[in-house]
Motif scaffolding. Structure first.
Motif, PDB file in Angstrom:
ATOM      1  N   HIS A  39     -10.808  -5.236   0.640  1.00 24.72           N
ATOM      2  CA  HIS A  39     -10.405  -4.264   1.654  1.00 24.72           C
ATOM      3  C   HIS A  39      -9.400  -3.272   1.081  1.00 24.72           C
ATOM      4  O   HIS A  39      -9.509  -2.065   1.296  1.00 24.72           O
ATOM      5  CB  HIS A  39      -9.807  -4.974   2.874  1.00 24.72           C
ATOM      6  CG  HIS A  39      -9.384  -4.038   3.946  1.00 24.72           C
ATOM      7  ND1 HIS A  39      -8.062  -3.708   4.161  1.00 24.72           N
ATOM      8  CD2 HIS A  39     -10.104  -3.332   4.850  1.00 24.72           C
ATOM      9  CE1 HIS A  39      -7.989  -2.847   5.162  1.00 24.72           C
ATOM     10  NE2 HIS A  39      -9.209  -2.608   5.598  1.00 24.72           N
ATOM     11  N   SER A  40      -8.449  -3.763   0.330  1.00 22.84           N
ATOM     12  CA  SER A  40      -7.430  -2.898  -0.269  1.00 22.84           C
ATOM     13  C   SER A  40      -8.062  -1.884  -1.223  1.00 22.84           C
ATOM     14  O   SER A  40      -7.691  -0.710  -1.229  1.00 22.84           O
ATOM     15  CB  SER A  40      -6.406  -3.750  -1.007  1.00 22.84           C
ATOM     16  OG  SER A  40      -5.484  -2.949  -1.693  1.00 22.84           O
ATOM     17  N   LEU A  41      -9.022  -2.339  -1.999  1.00 25.30           N
ATOM     18  CA  LEU A  41      -9.678  -1.440  -2.963  1.00 25.30           C
ATOM     19  C   LEU A  41     -10.594  -0.423  -2.292  1.00 25.30           C
ATOM     20  O   LEU A  41     -10.551   0.759  -2.600  1.00 25.30           O
ATOM     21  CB  LEU A  41     -10.493  -2.252  -3.975  1.00 25.30           C
ATOM     22  CG  LEU A  41      -9.697  -3.037  -4.999  1.00 25.30           C
ATOM     23  CD1 LEU A  41     -10.624  -3.960  -5.781  1.00 25.30           C
ATOM     24  CD2 LEU A  41      -8.948  -2.109  -5.926  1.00 25.30           C
ATOM     25  N   LEU A  42     -11.427  -0.900  -1.366  1.00 28.51           N
ATOM     26  CA  LEU A  42     -12.456  -0.025  -0.783  1.00 28.51           C
ATOM     27  C   LEU A  42     -11.945   0.780   0.400  1.00 28.51           C
ATOM     28  O   LEU A  42     -12.074   2.002   0.414  1.00 28.51           O
ATOM     29  CB  LEU A  42     -13.677  -0.847  -0.372  1.00 28.51           C
ATOM     30  CG  LEU A  42     -14.409  -1.553  -1.508  1.00 28.51           C
ATOM     31  CD1 LEU A  42     -15.554  -2.384  -0.965  1.00 28.51           C
ATOM     32  CD2 LEU A  42     -14.914  -0.555  -2.521  1.00 28.51           C
ATOM     33  N   ALA A  43     -11.378   0.121   1.396  1.00 29.25           N
ATOM     34  CA  ALA A  43     -10.922   0.826   2.594  1.00 29.25           C
ATOM     35  C   ALA A  43      -9.565   1.483   2.359  1.00 29.25           C
ATOM     36  O   ALA A  43      -9.231   2.448   3.024  1.00 29.25           O
ATOM     37  CB  ALA A  43     -10.853  -0.134   3.773  1.00 29.25           C
ATOM     38  N   GLY A  44      -8.816   0.966   1.411  1.00 30.35           N
ATOM     39  CA  GLY A  44      -7.514   1.530   1.121  1.00 30.35           C
ATOM     40  C   GLY A  44      -7.564   2.753   0.231  1.00 30.35           C
ATOM     41  O   GLY A  44      -6.543   3.357  -0.065  1.00 30.35           O
ATOM     42  N   GLY A  45      -8.767   3.126  -0.214  1.00 26.50           N
ATOM     43  CA  GLY A  45      -8.945   4.337  -0.999  1.00 26.50           C
ATOM     44  C   GLY A  45      -8.592   4.205  -2.468  1.00 26.50           C
ATOM     45  O   GLY A  45      -8.573   5.188  -3.197  1.00 26.50           O
ATOM     46  N   ARG A  46      -8.315   2.987  -2.939  1.00 29.09           N
ATOM     47  CA  ARG A  46      -7.980   2.800  -4.347  1.00 29.09           C
ATOM     48  C   ARG A  46      -9.213   2.842  -5.236  1.00 29.09           C
ATOM     49  O   ARG A  46      -9.126   3.073  -6.424  1.00 29.09           O
ATOM     50  CB  ARG A  46      -7.222   1.484  -4.529  1.00 29.09           C
ATOM     51  CG  ARG A  46      -5.859   1.534  -3.839  1.00 29.09           C
ATOM     52  CD  ARG A  46      -5.132   0.231  -3.847  1.00 29.09           C
ATOM     53  NE  ARG A  46      -5.053  -0.340  -5.185  1.00 29.09           N
ATOM     54  CZ  ARG A  46      -4.715  -1.599  -5.409  1.00 29.09           C
ATOM     55  NH1 ARG A  46      -4.426  -2.392  -4.414  1.00 29.09           N
ATOM     56  NH2 ARG A  46      -4.666  -2.057  -6.630  1.00 29.09           N
ATOM     57  N   VAL A  63     -17.512 -12.539   1.208  1.00 28.88           N
ATOM     58  CA  VAL A  63     -16.880 -11.454   0.452  1.00 28.88           C
ATOM     59  C   VAL A  63     -17.884 -10.318   0.237  1.00 28.88           C
ATOM     60  O   VAL A  63     -17.540  -9.137   0.354  1.00 28.88           O
ATOM     61  CB  VAL A  63     -16.284 -11.964  -0.873  1.00 28.88           C
ATOM     62  CG1 VAL A  63     -15.692 -10.828  -1.689  1.00 28.88           C
ATOM     63  CG2 VAL A  63     -15.218 -13.034  -0.614  1.00 28.88           C
ATOM     64  N   ALA A  64     -19.143 -10.653  -0.032  1.00 27.56           N
ATOM     65  CA  ALA A  64     -20.176  -9.628  -0.180  1.00 27.56           C
ATOM     66  C   ALA A  64     -20.401  -8.893   1.138  1.00 27.56           C
ATOM     67  O   ALA A  64     -20.511  -7.664   1.161  1.00 27.56           O
ATOM     68  CB  ALA A  64     -21.484 -10.250  -0.666  1.00 27.56           C
ATOM     69  N   PHE A  65     -20.453  -9.630   2.242  1.00 27.24           N
ATOM     70  CA  PHE A  65     -20.610  -8.999   3.554  1.00 27.24           C
ATOM     71  C   PHE A  65     -19.424  -8.081   3.850  1.00 27.24           C
ATOM     72  O   PHE A  65     -19.593  -6.977   4.370  1.00 27.24           O
ATOM     73  CB  PHE A  65     -20.740 -10.042   4.672  1.00 27.24           C
ATOM     74  CG  PHE A  65     -22.032 -10.803   4.658  1.00 27.24           C
ATOM     75  CD1 PHE A  65     -23.248 -10.140   4.694  1.00 27.24           C
ATOM     76  CD2 PHE A  65     -22.036 -12.183   4.631  1.00 27.24           C
ATOM     77  CE1 PHE A  65     -24.449 -10.842   4.696  1.00 27.24           C
ATOM     78  CE2 PHE A  65     -23.221 -12.897   4.630  1.00 27.24           C
ATOM     79  CZ  PHE A  65     -24.430 -12.229   4.658  1.00 27.24           C
ATOM     80  N   ALA A  66     -18.226  -8.537   3.526  1.00 23.90           N
ATOM     81  CA  ALA A  66     -17.028  -7.727   3.758  1.00 23.90           C
ATOM     82  C   ALA A  66     -17.077  -6.436   2.948  1.00 23.90           C
ATOM     83  O   ALA A  66     -16.730  -5.366   3.450  1.00 23.90           O
ATOM     84  CB  ALA A  66     -15.770  -8.529   3.411  1.00 23.90           C
ATOM     85  N   ALA A  67     -17.536  -6.524   1.697  1.00 23.10           N
ATOM     86  CA  ALA A  67     -17.632  -5.324   0.859  1.00 23.10           C
ATOM     87  C   ALA A  67     -18.561  -4.295   1.509  1.00 23.10           C
ATOM     88  O   ALA A  67     -18.274  -3.096   1.494  1.00 23.10           O
ATOM     89  CB  ALA A  67     -18.137  -5.684  -0.538  1.00 23.10           C
ATOM     90  N   LEU A  68     -19.648  -4.763   2.109  1.00 26.12           N
ATOM     91  CA  LEU A  68     -20.562  -3.847   2.800  1.00 26.12           C
ATOM     92  C   LEU A  68     -19.871  -3.208   4.004  1.00 26.12           C
ATOM     93  O   LEU A  68     -19.993  -2.006   4.232  1.00 26.12           O
ATOM     94  CB  LEU A  68     -21.825  -4.589   3.243  1.00 26.12           C
ATOM     95  CG  LEU A  68     -22.729  -5.079   2.114  1.00 26.12           C
ATOM     96  CD1 LEU A  68     -23.833  -5.981   2.674  1.00 26.12           C
ATOM     97  CD2 LEU A  68     -23.317  -3.923   1.336  1.00 26.12           C
ATOM     98  N   LEU A  69     -19.134  -4.006   4.764  1.00 24.87           N
ATOM     99  CA  LEU A  69     -18.404  -3.474   5.917  1.00 24.87           C
ATOM    100  C   LEU A  69     -17.358  -2.444   5.504  1.00 24.87           C
ATOM    101  O   LEU A  69     -17.099  -1.493   6.237  1.00 24.87           O
ATOM    102  CB  LEU A  69     -17.712  -4.598   6.686  1.00 24.87           C
ATOM    103  CG  LEU A  69     -18.581  -5.442   7.593  1.00 24.87           C
ATOM    104  CD1 LEU A  69     -17.766  -6.590   8.175  1.00 24.87           C
ATOM    105  CD2 LEU A  69     -19.153  -4.595   8.712  1.00 24.87           C
ATOM    106  N   PHE A  70     -16.764  -2.629   4.339  1.00 27.96           N
ATOM    107  CA  PHE A  70     -15.698  -1.748   3.888  1.00 27.96           C
ATOM    108  C   PHE A  70     -16.219  -0.538   3.121  1.00 27.96           C
ATOM    109  O   PHE A  70     -15.447   0.247   2.606  1.00 27.96           O
ATOM    110  CB  PHE A  70     -14.694  -2.516   3.038  1.00 27.96           C
ATOM    111  CG  PHE A  70     -14.032  -3.666   3.747  1.00 27.96           C
ATOM    112  CD1 PHE A  70     -13.744  -3.616   5.099  1.00 27.96           C
ATOM    113  CD2 PHE A  70     -13.703  -4.807   3.053  1.00 27.96           C
ATOM    114  CE1 PHE A  70     -13.138  -4.676   5.753  1.00 27.96           C
ATOM    115  CE2 PHE A  70     -13.085  -5.874   3.687  1.00 27.96           C
ATOM    116  CZ  PHE A  70     -12.801  -5.815   5.044  1.00 27.96           C
TER     117      PHE A  70
END
Length: 83
Positions: A39-46, A63-70
């Motif tokens: 979340h920090s990397l993808l949604a946080g813009g990093r 974690v894979a599902f979360a990456a898709l959501l983010f």
């Protein structure tokens, strides 16, 4: 303590799992740490423009599902444990 609390940002989308023998709950400490990191990397813009991510030793694949959501375009979860 939920993701985004105290950061002034909106909470990430909810991901609900129905736990069973093959699916964990996603509440294990290492799973939570990995989801927060993604979340920090993808949604946080990093990290921008995530084309793909690999969740190796994925268990339930949360974690894979979360990456898709983010915002990641594609995610693959790999697990060799038969349970």
């Amino acid at each position: 303590d939920s993701a985004g609390e105290g950061s002034g940002g909106a909470l990430p989308p909810a991901l609900q799992l129905q736990p069973g023998m093959a699916f964990g709950t996603g509440e294990h400490a290492t799973t939570q740490l990995c989801v927060r990191g993604v979340h920090s990397l993808l949604a946080g813009g990093r990290l921008t423009g995530c084309d793909a991510m690999l969740d190796f030793g994925s268990g339930s694949g949360v974690v894979a599902f979360a990456a898709l959501l983010f915002g990641c375009r594609r995610a693959v979860g790999v697990e060799i444990d038969p349970y």
